[in-house]
Design a protein around this motif. Structure first.
Motif, PDB file in Angstrom:
ATOM      1  N   ASP A   1      -3.790  -5.826  -6.854  1.00 47.96           N
ATOM      2  CA  ASP A   1      -2.652  -6.627  -7.298  1.00 47.96           C
ATOM      3  C   ASP A   1      -1.383  -6.178  -6.554  1.00 47.96           C
ATOM      4  O   ASP A   1      -1.226  -4.991  -6.245  1.00 47.96           O
ATOM      5  N   PHE A   2      -0.512  -7.132  -6.273  1.00 47.87           N
ATOM      6  CA  PHE A   2       0.717  -6.845  -5.538  1.00 47.87           C
ATOM      7  C   PHE A   2       1.517  -5.713  -6.205  1.00 47.87           C
ATOM      8  O   PHE A   2       2.064  -4.839  -5.541  1.00 47.87           O
ATOM      9  N   ARG A   3       1.538  -5.741  -7.549  1.00 46.75           N
ATOM     10  CA  ARG A   3       2.294  -4.713  -8.290  1.00 46.75           C
ATOM     11  C   ARG A   3       1.734  -3.324  -8.022  1.00 46.75           C
ATOM     12  O   ARG A   3       2.456  -2.342  -7.934  1.00 46.75           O
ATOM     13  N   ILE A   4       0.423  -3.242  -7.926  1.00 47.06           N
ATOM     14  CA  ILE A   4      -0.222  -1.943  -7.664  1.00 47.06           C
ATOM     15  C   ILE A   4       0.097  -1.474  -6.241  1.00 47.06           C
ATOM     16  O   ILE A   4       0.437  -0.310  -6.023  1.00 47.06           O
ATOM     17  N   ALA A   5       0.027  -2.400  -5.306  1.00 49.50           N
ATOM     18  CA  ALA A   5       0.346  -2.039  -3.914  1.00 49.50           C
ATOM     19  C   ALA A   5       1.776  -1.506  -3.822  1.00 49.50           C
ATOM     20  O   ALA A   5       2.048  -0.529  -3.124  1.00 49.50           O
TER      21      ALA A   5
ATOM     22  N   VAL B   1      -7.208   6.639  -6.793  1.00 54.50           N
ATOM     23  CA  VAL B   1      -5.771   6.317  -6.779  1.00 54.50           C
ATOM     24  C   VAL B   1      -5.542   4.977  -7.480  1.00 54.50           C
ATOM     25  O   VAL B   1      -4.644   4.830  -8.310  1.00 54.50           O
ATOM     26  N   ILE B   2      -6.400   4.011  -7.169  1.00 52.30           N
ATOM     27  CA  ILE B   2      -6.236   2.676  -7.761  1.00 52.30           C
ATOM     28  C   ILE B   2      -6.472   2.721  -9.273  1.00 52.30           C
ATOM     29  O   ILE B   2      -5.757   2.074 -10.046  1.00 52.30           O
TER      30      ILE B   2
ATOM     31  N   TRP C   1      -5.783   5.194 -11.219  1.00 45.42           N
ATOM     32  CA  TRP C   1      -4.557   5.760 -11.802  1.00 45.42           C
ATOM     33  C   TRP C   1      -3.451   4.693 -11.825  1.00 45.42           C
ATOM     34  O   TRP C   1      -2.751   4.541 -12.826  1.00 45.42           O
ATOM     35  N   CYS C   2      -3.330   3.966 -10.699  1.00 45.44           N
ATOM     36  CA  CYS C   2      -2.275   2.949 -10.608  1.00 45.44           C
ATOM     37  C   CYS C   2      -2.489   1.816 -11.623  1.00 45.44           C
ATOM     38  O   CYS C   2      -1.527   1.307 -12.208  1.00 45.44           O
ATOM     39  N   GLU C   3      -3.751   1.420 -11.806  1.00 42.27           N
ATOM     40  CA  GLU C   3      -4.065   0.366 -12.793  1.00 42.27           C
ATOM     41  C   GLU C   3      -3.525   0.762 -14.159  1.00 42.27           C
ATOM     42  O   GLU C   3      -2.930  -0.039 -14.869  1.00 42.27           O
ATOM     43  N   LYS C   4      -3.733   2.024 -14.523  1.00 38.94           N
ATOM     44  CA  LYS C   4      -3.301   2.507 -15.834  1.00 38.94           C
ATOM     45  C   LYS C   4      -1.779   2.526 -15.956  1.00 38.94           C
ATOM     46  O   LYS C   4      -1.214   2.294 -17.017  1.00 38.94           O
ATOM     47  N   HIS C   5      -1.119   2.793 -14.838  1.00 40.45           N
ATOM     48  CA  HIS C   5       0.333   3.004 -14.885  1.00 40.45           C
ATOM     49  C   HIS C   5       1.155   1.830 -14.367  1.00 40.45           C
ATOM     50  O   HIS C   5       2.375   1.935 -14.275  1.00 40.45           O
ATOM     51  N   LYS C   6       0.489   0.711 -14.058  1.00 44.50           N
ATOM     52  CA  LYS C   6       1.223  -0.385 -13.402  1.00 44.50           C
ATOM     53  C   LYS C   6       2.315  -0.998 -14.285  1.00 44.50           C
ATOM     54  O   LYS C   6       3.278  -1.553 -13.775  1.00 44.50           O
ATOM     55  N   ASN C   7       2.161  -0.861 -15.596  1.00 40.19           N
ATOM     56  CA  ASN C   7       3.192  -1.439 -16.478  1.00 40.19           C
ATOM     57  C   ASN C   7       4.188  -0.406 -16.992  1.00 40.19           C
ATOM     58  O   ASN C   7       5.011  -0.706 -17.852  1.00 40.19           O
ATOM     59  N   ASP C   8       4.099   0.814 -16.487  1.00 43.37           N
ATOM     60  CA  ASP C   8       5.040   1.860 -16.922  1.00 43.37           C
ATOM     61  C   ASP C   8       6.462   1.463 -16.543  1.00 43.37           C
ATOM     62  O   ASP C   8       6.697   0.893 -15.480  1.00 43.37           O
ATOM     63  N   GLU C   9       7.380   1.834 -17.431  1.00 43.31           N
ATOM     64  CA  GLU C   9       8.794   1.643 -17.108  1.00 43.31           C
ATOM     65  C   GLU C   9       9.141   2.575 -15.952  1.00 43.31           C
ATOM     66  O   GLU C   9       8.715   3.735 -15.963  1.00 43.31           O
TER      67      GLU C   9
ATOM     68  N   SER D   1       4.513  -0.143   0.446  1.00 45.91           N
ATOM     69  CA  SER D   1       5.666  -1.056   0.362  1.00 45.91           C
ATOM     70  C   SER D   1       6.357  -1.177   1.712  1.00 45.91           C
ATOM     71  O   SER D   1       6.696  -2.276   2.156  1.00 45.91           O
ATOM     72  N   ARG D   2       6.560  -0.017   2.347  1.00 49.90           N
ATOM     73  CA  ARG D   2       7.246  -0.022   3.652  1.00 49.90           C
ATOM     74  C   ARG D   2       6.418  -0.773   4.699  1.00 49.90           C
ATOM     75  O   ARG D   2       6.947  -1.540   5.496  1.00 49.90           O
ATOM     76  N   LEU D   3       5.089  -0.535   4.665  1.00 45.52           N
ATOM     77  CA  LEU D   3       4.222  -1.213   5.637  1.00 45.52           C
ATOM     78  C   LEU D   3       4.241  -2.719   5.419  1.00 45.52           C
ATOM     79  O   LEU D   3       4.274  -3.501   6.374  1.00 45.52           O
TER      80      LEU D   3
END
Lengths: 167, 204
Positions: free
Chosen positions: A16-20, A61-62, A64-72, A27-29
């Motif tokens: 998902d774009f949010r995870i990327a 990594v993904i 972990w990111c899935e779990k934290h994608k909605n973190d403030e 993001s920079r790439l």
């Protein structure tokens, strides 16, 4: 929208774009490749090469990111800027990292460092600091396979000099 | 291809420098001390790294007789941790400076609180010890003119810090006015019947 990430062992992950965007490096790439959330064609026609991350580590990594994608987004505290964080590893993160032996933690930490995912990097740093906490020096050496090149006499001298601060 | 476990990096020192420095900043003082005892490389890493940021350091002078020793001592608290009593003798202070230089190169504090004493107070030691500190707020508690003068001489070493001062005596106005601007200044009497003088008194 989805983004394609390609690891060093040529595995493609569609995320998902949010995870990327959780990775500063990705993001920079994406920015450099003119990939934007509103331009599906740019996302479909490009993939982000990540030559320093293997498939196995990327999957973690993904996760972990899935779990934290909605973190403030955490505001950087003054203490953080100066280096010392009062980082608390959440229960989910403890569970996520608890079965990783030191070698795997290092790989994951290397990926977090390369991908610039600060939250994951902090979680792993704190986990390793927690592993060391309260251990005696020979226990630390054993845990991390540290070859002790101090002589017995030197160790004795160090212990003598620092005994008073162990109170 | 998944690398087998035995092929994974197992050497803590082989980790990227950014990680090692981060680790040094978040480890507790005792853990740093124990890590430095594991090998020469770690001894060097610990001695040459930043110990991170702490909330406060409090340094207090005690000169009443105790079971262990009759020498006056300094007691240093860093956040929740308390160092053992540091005897105010050449040997005691030298030993502590040697020790502190082995467990960190620099350290930063939100606040350093100093309670000075009239006599035998090791100002040179304090300057040397605090030279490793990046201090946001330097706070003094003083009970006499001598202590106030000592505070002033320490302030000179921290031109970038902010300061606060609490006195439990009434100093001369000239002495107070010679101090740099304070974040907080309280002049309290040792006698409870006297009302405290505050910084507002000097602004009228």
């Amino acid at each position: 929208p989805n983004v394609k990430l390609v690891t060093s062992d040529n595995e493609e992950f569609v995320v998902d774009f949010r995870i990327a965007k959780m990775s500063v490096t990705v993001s920079r790439l994406m920015e450099a490749m003119n990939m934007s959330e509103t331009d599906d064609a740019s996302l479909l026609s490009n993939s982000i090469p990540l030559p320093n991350v293997t498939k196995a580590v990327m999957a973690r990594v993904i996760e972990w990111c899935e779990k934290h994608k909605n973190d403030e987004p955490k505001e950087e505290k003054e203490n953080d800027k100066r280096g010392r964080t009062t980082h608390v590893v959440s229960d989910w993160d403890k569970e996520f990292l608890k079965n990783d032996e030191f070698g795997r933690l290092c790989q994951l930490m290397g990926a977090a460092n390369y991908l610039e995912i600060k939250g994951l990097f902090n979680d792993i740093s704190q986990t390793i600091a927690n592993m060391i906490h309260g251990k005696k020096s020979d226990e630390i050496a054993e845990m991390f396979n540290i070859h002790c090149d101090l002589t017995e006499a030197e160790k004795k001298e160090i212990r003598k000099k620092t005994a008073w601060c162990e109170d | 291809f998944i690398r087998p476990c035995f092929d994974l990096p197992m050497d803590l020192l082989a980790l990227p420098e950014s990680f090692l420095l981060k680790l040094m900043r978040i480890m507790a003082r005792k853990d740093r001390n124990r890590l430095r005892q594991t090998s020469r490389n770690f001894e060097k890493l610990v001695a040459e790294s930043d110990a991170g940021h702490f909330d406060y350091c409090k340094i207090t002078y005690y000169d009443f007789p105790r079971e262990k020793s009759s020498e006056p001592v300094l007691i240093i608290h860093i956040d929740e941790e308390t160092f053992s009593e540091i005897e105010i003798t050449n040997d005691g202070l030298k030993r502590f400076l040697e020790f502190s230089s082995r467990i960190f190169k620099t350290i930063s504090m939100n606040e350093v609180r100093l309670e000075l004493a009239d006599y035998i107070f090791p100002l040179d030691f304090l300057r040397q010890f605090l030279s490793k500190f990046d201090v946001e707020l330097l706070s003094f508690v003083t009970y006499s003119d001598i202590q106030l003068e000592k505070s002033r001489s320490i302030i000179v070493n921290f031109p970038k810090s902010k300061y606060s001062l609490r006195t439990y005596f009434h100093p001369e106005y000239e002495r107070i006015l010679s101090l740099p601007p304070m974040e907080d200044l309280k002049i309290l009497s040792a006698h409870p019947e006297n009302l405290p003088m505050t910084s507002e008194s000097f602004l009228k």
